[in-house]
Design an enzyme around this catalytic site. Structure first.
Site, PDB file in Angstrom:
ATOM      1  N   GLU A 158      28.781  39.211  35.353  1.00  0.00           N
ATOM      2  CA  GLU A 158      30.091  39.608  34.828  1.00  0.00           C
ATOM      3  C   GLU A 158      29.958  40.289  33.465  1.00  0.00           C
ATOM      4  OE1 GLU A 158      33.190  39.701  36.072  1.00  0.00           O
ATOM      5  OE2 GLU A 158      32.233  39.230  37.964  1.00  0.00           O
TER       6      GLU A 158
ATOM      7  N   CYS B 251      41.176  51.662  45.834  1.00  0.00           N
ATOM      8  CA  CYS B 251      42.186  52.060  44.844  1.00  0.00           C
ATOM      9  C   CYS B 251      41.476  52.655  43.631  1.00  0.00           C
ATOM     10  CB  CYS B 251      43.044  50.859  44.451  1.00  0.00           C
ATOM     11  SG  CYS B 251      44.573  51.304  43.583  1.00  0.00           S
TER      12      CYS B 251
ATOM     13  N   CYS C  61      44.307  55.612  50.207  1.00  0.00           N
ATOM     14  CA  CYS C  61      45.458  54.771  50.532  1.00  0.00           C
ATOM     15  C   CYS C  61      45.548  54.435  52.022  1.00  0.00           C
ATOM     16  CB  CYS C  61      46.746  55.449  50.071  1.00  0.00           C
ATOM     17  SG  CYS C  61      46.819  55.652  48.270  1.00  0.00           S
TER      18      CYS C  61
ATOM     19  N   CYS D  55      44.070  51.204  52.688  1.00  0.00           N
ATOM     20  CA  CYS D  55      44.460  50.113  51.788  1.00  0.00           C
ATOM     21  C   CYS D  55      45.359  49.094  52.479  1.00  0.00           C
ATOM     22  CB  CYS D  55      45.171  50.672  50.570  1.00  0.00           C
ATOM     23  SG  CYS D  55      45.640  49.387  49.392  1.00  0.00           S
TER      24      CYS D  55
ATOM     25  N   CYS E 224      53.128  49.003  48.253  1.00  0.00           N
ATOM     26  CA  CYS E 224      52.639  49.646  47.021  1.00  0.00           C
ATOM     27  C   CYS E 224      53.620  50.705  46.539  1.00  0.00           C
ATOM     28  CB  CYS E 224      51.273  50.263  47.248  1.00  0.00           C
ATOM     29  SG  CYS E 224      50.649  51.155  45.797  1.00  0.00           S
TER      30      CYS E 224
END
Length: 357
Positions: free
Chosen positions: A39, A194, A201, A204, A210
């Site tokens: 991370e 995205c 899209c 998605c 959205c």
DNA sequence: AAAGCGGGGAA
DNA sequence: TTCCCAGCTTT
């Protein structure tokens, strides 16, 4: 009837089972330590760049004790080229604190994680969700983009009011179960579907709800950061090279540009390089050649680097110079394991050979 | 050539 | 709390 997660999370989890990334190096042996290291590396850096650095890093430092016991130079060496070196210094300092203050046990609560250097709310939440399945929202750059589009937020995500609103939304979408999968899923969606430009899209799982998709606004959202002009600064790099082709490097101050890394001595462009060389190191160069200037980009300014190659004979003075721990003669990567600033590494690789050397 | 990215620390 | 800083990759 209480649902365990909203439509957003439910759709995302279904998508993740088919399309999510499940074989990244830090997803094998998903310990808190490995997730932590990954991370931190991923904070400003994309997955493809991080993978080889991560593999080398955990091979050398397999656990927090190994990292805590390391010299900072070696940690920075393994970070060299990734950028944002304060991440490495903070990670190293945090590892030492975990060993001394928690007897080597990584924290299980988010406040303890957030009190460690280099770890804010999002990183702490990601570590606990991914490695221990605890329920914490995350809000990294990918998630901000997904949430701004989904909710039709047209203000810049870096604005403090917008940021607060995004945290509330992130929290509200976070499910009660499958926290590791959900957290990986929303990051993966931002990274692979995205994306900033030309989002996919049609692929998605969230497009039915959205706002940006339904209003054809994915080009306008997320709003770009307000831009400021980047001033140009100039500096000289003094490349002192002795008769054995060794090059003098200095350790840079712990904070600021390339903090803690090794680089060439710098001097202002108004100063005379040969005189600076004599004054600071007691070495009289036999010649000075001005190499091609190069530009290095930072977020807030551009740096024009004007390298000057100075051939010196170092024998008589080498010992005296080396008494300072912050200076060394560098003979190539094989003999020194150091963190080098990126342009320093490039310039070293492009030096013309010393005449008669 | 320009933009993106998360957190620390100074103001 | 609000600015300002950092360094590479991608477009």
């Amino acid at each position: 009837m209480t649902q365990s997660c909203d439509a957003f999370a439910a759709a995302l989890l279904v998508w993740f089972d088919q399309n999510g990334r499940k074989h990244l190096p830090w997803q094998k042996m998903r310990t808190p330590y490995r997730v932590w290291v990954s991370e931190i590396m991923l904070q400003q850096t994309q997955v493809g760049t991080v993978i080889p650095y991560f593999e080398r890093f955990v091979a050398r430092f397999p656990d927090v004790e190994a990292l805590a016991a390391a010299e900072q130079d070696e940690v920075l060496h393994l970070w060299s080229g990734l950028g944002y070196y304060s991440r490495a210094r903070n990670l190293h300092a945090a590892a030492r604190r975990v060993v001394t203050e928690h007897r080597g046990k990584l924290p299980t609560d988010i406040d303890a994680w957030q009190s460690l250097p280099g770890i804010g709310r999002s990183t702490a939440g990601a570590i606990l969700a991914l490695s221990r399945g605890k329920r914490h929202p995350i809000l990294d750059g990918n998630v901000k983009r997904v949430l701004c589009r989904y909710h039709g937020i047209e203000t810049w995500a870096g604005e403090s009011e917008t940021g607060k609103a995004l945290w509330v939304l992130a929290e509200s979408h976070t499910p009660k179960r499958r926290l590791a999968a959900y957290t990986q899923a929303i990051m993966d969606l931002g990274a692979t579907v995205c994306v900033r430009q030309q989002p996919r899209c049609r692929a998605c799982p969230l497009r039915r709800g959205c706002s940006a998709f339904l209003n054809r606004a994915t080009d306008a959202i997320p709003a770009p950061r307000p831009k400021k002009p980047r001033p140009l600064r100039r500096t000289r790099f003094l490349i002192l090279r002795d008769q054995d082709q060794a090059v003098l490097l200095e350790r840079r101050p712990p904070s600021g540009v390339w903090g803690g890394l090794w680089g060439f001595p710098e001097c202002p462009v108004e100063a005379d390089p040969a005189r600076t060389c004599a004054e600071r190191f007691g070495l009289k160069p036999s010649g000075a050649s001005y190499l091609k200037p190069r530009q290095h980009g930072f977020t807030h300014f551009r740096l024009q680097i004007e390298p000057v190659l100075l051939d010196v004979n170092a024998d008589a003075n080498a010992d005296r110079i080396m008494e300072a721990r912050s200076v060394l003669w560098y003979k190539g990567a094989s003999s020194n394991r150091l963190g080098l600033a990126a342009p320093v590494g490039r310039i070293l690789g492009e030096l013309p050979p010393r005449a008669g050397g």
